[in-house]
Write a protein that holds these residues in place. Structure first.
Motif, short mmCIF file in Angstrom:
data_model
loop_
_atom_site.label_atom_id
_atom_site.label_comp_id
_atom_site.label_asym_id
_atom_site.label_seq_id
_atom_site.Cartn_x
_atom_site.Cartn_y
_atom_site.Cartn_z
N SER A 105 -55.14 11.15 26.55
CA SER A 105 -56.46 11.65 26.93
C SER A 105 -56.53 12.00 28.41
O SER A 105 -57.32 12.83 28.83
N TYR A 164 -53.37 2.35 37.00
CA TYR A 164 -54.69 1.78 37.26
C TYR A 164 -54.70 0.30 36.89
O TYR A 164 -55.28 -0.52 37.55
N LYS A 188 -55.67 -0.04 42.28
CA LYS A 188 -55.38 1.16 41.51
C LYS A 188 -54.64 2.13 42.43
O LYS A 188 -55.00 2.26 43.60
N TRP A 205 -56.52 3.27 45.87
CA TRP A 205 -57.96 3.49 45.71
C TRP A 205 -58.77 2.36 46.35
O TRP A 205 -59.73 2.60 47.06
N TYR A 233 -59.00 9.30 45.96
CA TYR A 233 -59.06 9.48 44.51
C TYR A 233 -57.91 10.31 43.99
O TYR A 233 -57.60 10.30 42.80
N PHE A 249 -63.20 9.57 47.98
CA PHE A 249 -64.51 9.51 47.33
C PHE A 249 -65.53 8.84 48.25
O PHE A 249 -66.69 9.23 48.31
N PRO A 281 -74.30 15.01 42.12
CA PRO A 281 -73.55 14.17 41.19
C PRO A 281 -72.21 14.79 40.81
O PRO A 281 -72.12 16.01 40.61
N VAL A 282 -71.18 13.95 40.75
CA VAL A 282 -69.83 14.43 40.41
C VAL A 282 -69.51 13.94 39.00
O VAL A 282 -69.27 12.76 38.79
N TYR A 283 -69.56 14.86 38.04
CA TYR A 283 -69.36 14.47 36.65
C TYR A 283 -67.89 14.50 36.24
O TYR A 283 -67.54 14.15 35.13
N LYS A 284 -67.05 14.97 37.12
CA LYS A 284 -65.61 14.84 36.91
C LYS A 284 -64.97 14.89 38.29
O LYS A 284 -65.30 15.76 39.10
N MET A 285 -64.07 13.96 38.54
CA MET A 285 -63.41 13.91 39.84
C MET A 285 -62.54 15.15 40.05
O MET A 285 -61.83 15.56 39.12
N HIS A 346 -67.99 19.23 34.30
CA HIS A 346 -69.12 19.21 33.37
C HIS A 346 -70.42 19.24 34.20
O HIS A 346 -70.50 18.56 35.21
N PRO A 347 -71.45 19.97 33.83
CA PRO A 347 -71.61 20.79 32.63
C PRO A 347 -71.27 22.26 32.86
O PRO A 347 -71.67 23.10 32.06
N ARG A 389 -60.66 23.49 26.15
CA ARG A 389 -60.65 22.32 25.26
C ARG A 389 -61.47 22.51 23.99
O ARG A 389 -60.98 22.31 22.90
N ASP A 390 -62.73 22.89 24.17
CA ASP A 390 -63.63 22.89 23.00
C ASP A 390 -63.49 24.14 22.15
O ASP A 390 -64.12 24.25 21.09
N ARG B 31 -69.43 13.62 21.37
CA ARG B 31 -68.43 14.44 22.05
C ARG B 31 -68.52 14.25 23.57
O ARG B 31 -67.52 14.14 24.27
N SER B 39 -63.66 11.25 30.92
CA SER B 39 -62.80 11.74 31.99
C SER B 39 -62.60 10.67 33.06
O SER B 39 -61.59 10.68 33.76
N MET B 43 -60.69 8.52 27.24
CA MET B 43 -61.25 9.11 26.03
C MET B 43 -61.48 8.05 24.95
O MET B 43 -62.38 8.16 24.14
N PRO B 80 -72.04 8.66 38.32
CA PRO B 80 -73.12 9.54 38.74
C PRO B 80 -74.37 9.35 37.88
O PRO B 80 -74.29 8.82 36.78
#
Lengths: 427, 104
Positions: A105, A164, A188, A205, A233, A249, A281-285, A346-347, A389-390, B31, B39, B43, B80
């Motif tokens: 993943s 980690y 980590k 980290w 990070y 970070f 906001p950080v929804y993915k590093m 994201h998003p 991905r989707d 999902r 992430s 997962m 976040p």
């Protein structure tokens, strides 16, 4: 012993096994300019021996390997299935699949110097060695509880994994996957890269340090560099192995090290780049990779700001900022450096923006589909592959016209890795 | 089945938030948990840069606290605030989903 063992350094003979092994039979003598495996041997008997070895390899791989050179190949991670799709980027097609790699993943991989084997670093702490030609797993160790990435030494002897859980770095023999060094860090570890001199560099980290592990001697020698800044990070190293840049970070700057110095000291770059601005906001590093150098500047994803930051590679001074569509995840320079391609967290991860290096303006924006996770350029940069991905697709685009050239089915694709990485420091 | 139960419970808990009128779309939220929470948290939610989100790992907390963390994040850490993207009802659905081990 794995079936792969006889093939160390042997990609060319294997690739030839379904066609007449002509360079074993013809002897045009020295000075013909022809690539010639038997050039340095007394001829005759040794050539026969080589032929036999090649045939043994063919037999060992029967059913798996095909007549195939590996220089135009790559692997695509199917993150939900623990599988890899073997692709041929010269033909824009999938040519095989390798299963049984555990939890991919969050996964990355590196290649052996001969571009035949890949070492895959899985989320579950698994280190898996795959044979691209045989399309098979040829070695696998569960080396930790949770890992984030790895690197292979310049000489191809060692594979290092950054963990980690339980933290630290472990180093393995690239042939056997036996552990040769365990480097606990009490943290980590992130941003693990290889540099010349059979050395690895990584960051902590939890402790804001960067360590250099030198494996050129019998016992690993560790150099600890404190004061990198709060919560590194990820990190990158330039292709010459000289400049190591850690993203932070917990601080409003990045930190750079000049690894050519005997006593490298961290140097803040882009200090206060978000001064006076609200952190978004950080929804993915973001990820830092060795594709950051565009011309004479680094293009770096900001943290908590929707922009790409530009830094002069020599002076490390800021040279500009490019406002972007969202929080950048990857900012990757095309191999010639002329453009920088950016994907987003994201998003807003359905979009790609392309930035012109000279003007630092976005020159192209498009939406390949939902969940664009990764990009990989062909070695000279004429095409780019995007994992969507989707849409369960990998999509291929022309990097000059931005025209879509094709797509390949892959389930929840994430990382794309072409074998040309084998010859790049820091990848 | 678990999703159905959670949805029914949540239908009664009206909540203000960015998507308050949006009906709960369990498949979309599932999902989101796997891929987007994943992430950082992995997962399979067994952890990554972020902490594990398995029922065991969350045994010290409850749905209310967890909903608050999802909506407002944890300042000073990479967690976040999701309030700009999720309604309170959706956050609550995710909290319950995690506590019930929905991804196992």
């Amino acid at each position: 012993m794995s079936p792969a063992a006889p093939g160390r350094g042997g990609a060319a003979p294997v690739a030839r096994c379904a066609t007449p092994p002509e360079y074993f039979e013809k002897d045009e003598g020295p000075g013909t300019g022809r690539l010639h495996l038997s050039r340095n041997t007394p001829a005759g008997g040794v050539r026969q021996l080589l032929l036999m070895v090649a045939l043994v390899i063919c037999a060992a791989l029967a059913g798996g390997a095909r007549a195939q050179a590996t220089g135009g190949l790559g692997l695509v991670v199917e993150r939900a299935d623990g599988a890899l799709v073997v692709v041929d980027h010269t033909r824009r097609e999938a040519i095989g699949r390798i299963e049984g790699l555990g939890d991919l993943s969050h996964a990355s991989l590196v290649y052996s110097p001969d571009e035949r084997f890949a070492y895959v670093f899985g989320r579950d702490g698994g280190l898996t060695k795959v044979d691209i030609l045989a399309r098979a797993v040829v070695g696998r160790v569960m080396q930790a509880g949770n890992s984030i990435g790895g690197a292979i030494s310049d000489d191809g002897r060692y594979v290092a994994v950054s963990n980690y859980e339980p933290g630290g770095v472990r180093v393995f023999d690239a042939d056997t996957l036996e552990m040769v060094a365990d480097i606990p860090t009490g943290s980590k570890t992130v941003g693990l890269v290889d540099i010349p001199g059979t050395r690895f560099v990584f960051s902590l980290w939890d402790r804001g340090e960067t360590w250099i592990a030198d494996l050129s001697a019998e016992t690993p020698e560790i150099t600890r560099i404190a004061g990198m800044g709060a919560n590194p990070y990820d990190a990158l190293v330039t292709a010459n192995g000289r400049t190591y840049i850690a993203g932070l970070f917990g601080a409003d700057h990045l930190s750079a090290l000049d690894l050519w110095q005997d006593d490298p000291r961290p140097r803040p770059i882009l200090p206060g780049y978000a001064d006076g601005r609200e952190g978004l906001p950080v929804y993915k590093m973001p990820h830092l990779e060795g594709w950051a150098l565009a011309g004479r500047e680094f293009a770096l994803p900001a943290m908590g700001q929707h922009e790409v930051l530009w830094v002069d590679a020599r002076t490390l001074k800021e040279t500009g900022r490019t406002p972007t569509h969202g929080q950048p995840v990857f900012a990757m320079a095309r191999p010639d450096g002329r453009h920088v391609w950016v994907n987003f967290a994201h998003p807003k991860n359905d979009t790609i923006q392309v930035i012109d290096t000279l003007t630092k303006r976005v020159v192209h924006e498009f939406k390949p589909g939902p969940g664009v996770l990764h990009m990989e350029f062909t070695p000279r940069g004429h095409e780019v592959w995007l994992s969507v991905r989707d849409a369960d697709k990998v999509m291929v685009y022309d990097t000059e016209t931005f025209e879509k050239l094709g797509e390949i089915d892959a389930r929840s694709p994430s990382g794309i890795f072409f074998t040309a990485r084998a010859h790049r420091t820091g990848l | 089945m678990r999703s159905l139960v959670a949805t029914t419970v949540l239908a009664a808990t009206a909540a203000a938030g960015s998507g308050a009128e949006r009906p709960i779309d369990a498949a979309r939220l599932e999902r989101l948990v796997r891929h987007d929470c994943g992430s950082c948290h992995g997962m399979t939610l067994k952890g990554g840069l972020g902490t594990p989100l398995t029922p065991d790992a969350l045994s010290h907390t409850d749905a209310g606290l967890l909903t608050g963390i999802i909506l407002d994040g944890i300042p000073g850490t990479p967690m976040p605030p999701w309030r700009p993207l999720l309604s309170a009802a959706e956050a609550r659905w995710i909290a319950n989903y995690l506590l019930e081990g929905g991804t196992e």
